[in-house]
Design an enzyme around this catalytic site. Sequence first.
Site, PDB file in Angstrom:
ATOM      1  N   SER A 122      11.867  20.102 -11.793  1.00  0.00           N
ATOM      2  CA  SER A 122      10.781  20.742 -11.045  1.00  0.00           C
ATOM      3  C   SER A 122      11.065  22.206 -10.729  1.00  0.00           C
ATOM      4  O   SER A 122      10.138  22.964 -10.441  1.00  0.00           O
ATOM      5  CB  SER A 122      10.493  19.972  -9.752  1.00  0.00           C
ATOM      6  OG  SER A 122      11.567  20.098  -8.841  1.00  0.00           O
ATOM      7  N   GLU A 155      12.055  11.687   1.950  1.00  0.00           N
ATOM      8  CA  GLU A 155      12.615  12.055   0.657  1.00  0.00           C
ATOM      9  C   GLU A 155      13.130  13.487   0.707  1.00  0.00           C
ATOM     10  O   GLU A 155      12.458  14.382   1.217  1.00  0.00           O
ATOM     11  CB  GLU A 155      11.543  11.943  -0.442  1.00  0.00           C
ATOM     12  CG  GLU A 155      11.017  10.530  -0.677  1.00  0.00           C
ATOM     13  CD  GLU A 155      11.982   9.670  -1.470  1.00  0.00           C
ATOM     14  OE1 GLU A 155      12.995  10.208  -1.949  1.00  0.00           O
ATOM     15  OE2 GLU A 155      11.722   8.465  -1.589  1.00  0.00           O
ATOM     16  N   LYS A 159      12.796  22.771  -3.309  1.00  0.00           N
ATOM     17  CA  LYS A 159      11.581  23.528  -3.603  1.00  0.00           C
ATOM     18  C   LYS A 159      11.676  24.912  -2.947  1.00  0.00           C
ATOM     19  O   LYS A 159      12.519  25.148  -2.075  1.00  0.00           O
ATOM     20  CB  LYS A 159      10.334  22.805  -3.055  1.00  0.00           C
ATOM     21  CG  LYS A 159      10.030  21.452  -3.711  1.00  0.00           C
ATOM     22  CD  LYS A 159       9.588  21.584  -5.136  1.00  0.00           C
ATOM     23  CE  LYS A 159       9.186  20.235  -5.725  1.00  0.00           C
ATOM     24  NZ  LYS A 159      10.353  19.336  -5.916  1.00  0.00           N
TER      25      LYS A 159
END
Length: 205
Positions: A122, A155, A159
């Site tokens: 990601s 979780e 990011k």
Amino acid sequence: MKPLTDRQQEILNFIERSLLQDGFPPTIAEIADAFGVRSTNSIRGHLQALARKGAIELVPAASRGIRLLKPTPDLDQGLPLVGRVAAGQPILAEEHIERYCRLGPELFDNRADYLLRVQGMSMRDAGILDGDLLAVQRTPEARNGQIVIARIQDEATVKRLRLDSKTRMAFLEPANLDFAIIEVDLQREPLVIEGVVVGVIRSGL
């Protein structure tokens, strides 16, 4: 150790940082001041809960009477390398630590407290690939634009953090168009910052 609430984990993190930085635990008043709490009674309640859950021991009649039952890793021993993190559990839970890695402090501009093994792609376009190791500085606060380790809905995720103070919204942005931005309404749900990324090590350790 039994699972901790977000606030209990934040207080435990603060105690560990104080031990690493100062060599001794904080007083209850210092903890209250750090978290902007006027009354020390609520802090005492959190400490008693941490003691019941096996995270700390409280020493009676001592101003700094907090003892970690699982000692904070000695940075001379190396940085703990954390693998897969189970939902709802502290990142540095003993069962998540794969081993300790001795790395020179000159590798990073800011102090790193642990290494986290990346899972997934990601953050690919930020140069963070599956299997890489992130050097993370533990802190409950982060600035706009920093890459963070955040806990949302039990979780942990890596990011880039964007904050909108007007709408009280936080955005956890991936660096890969194949992944969606995570939006967090801070008025309705908590966003826990576990740390900020201070370096990346290509997989191989």
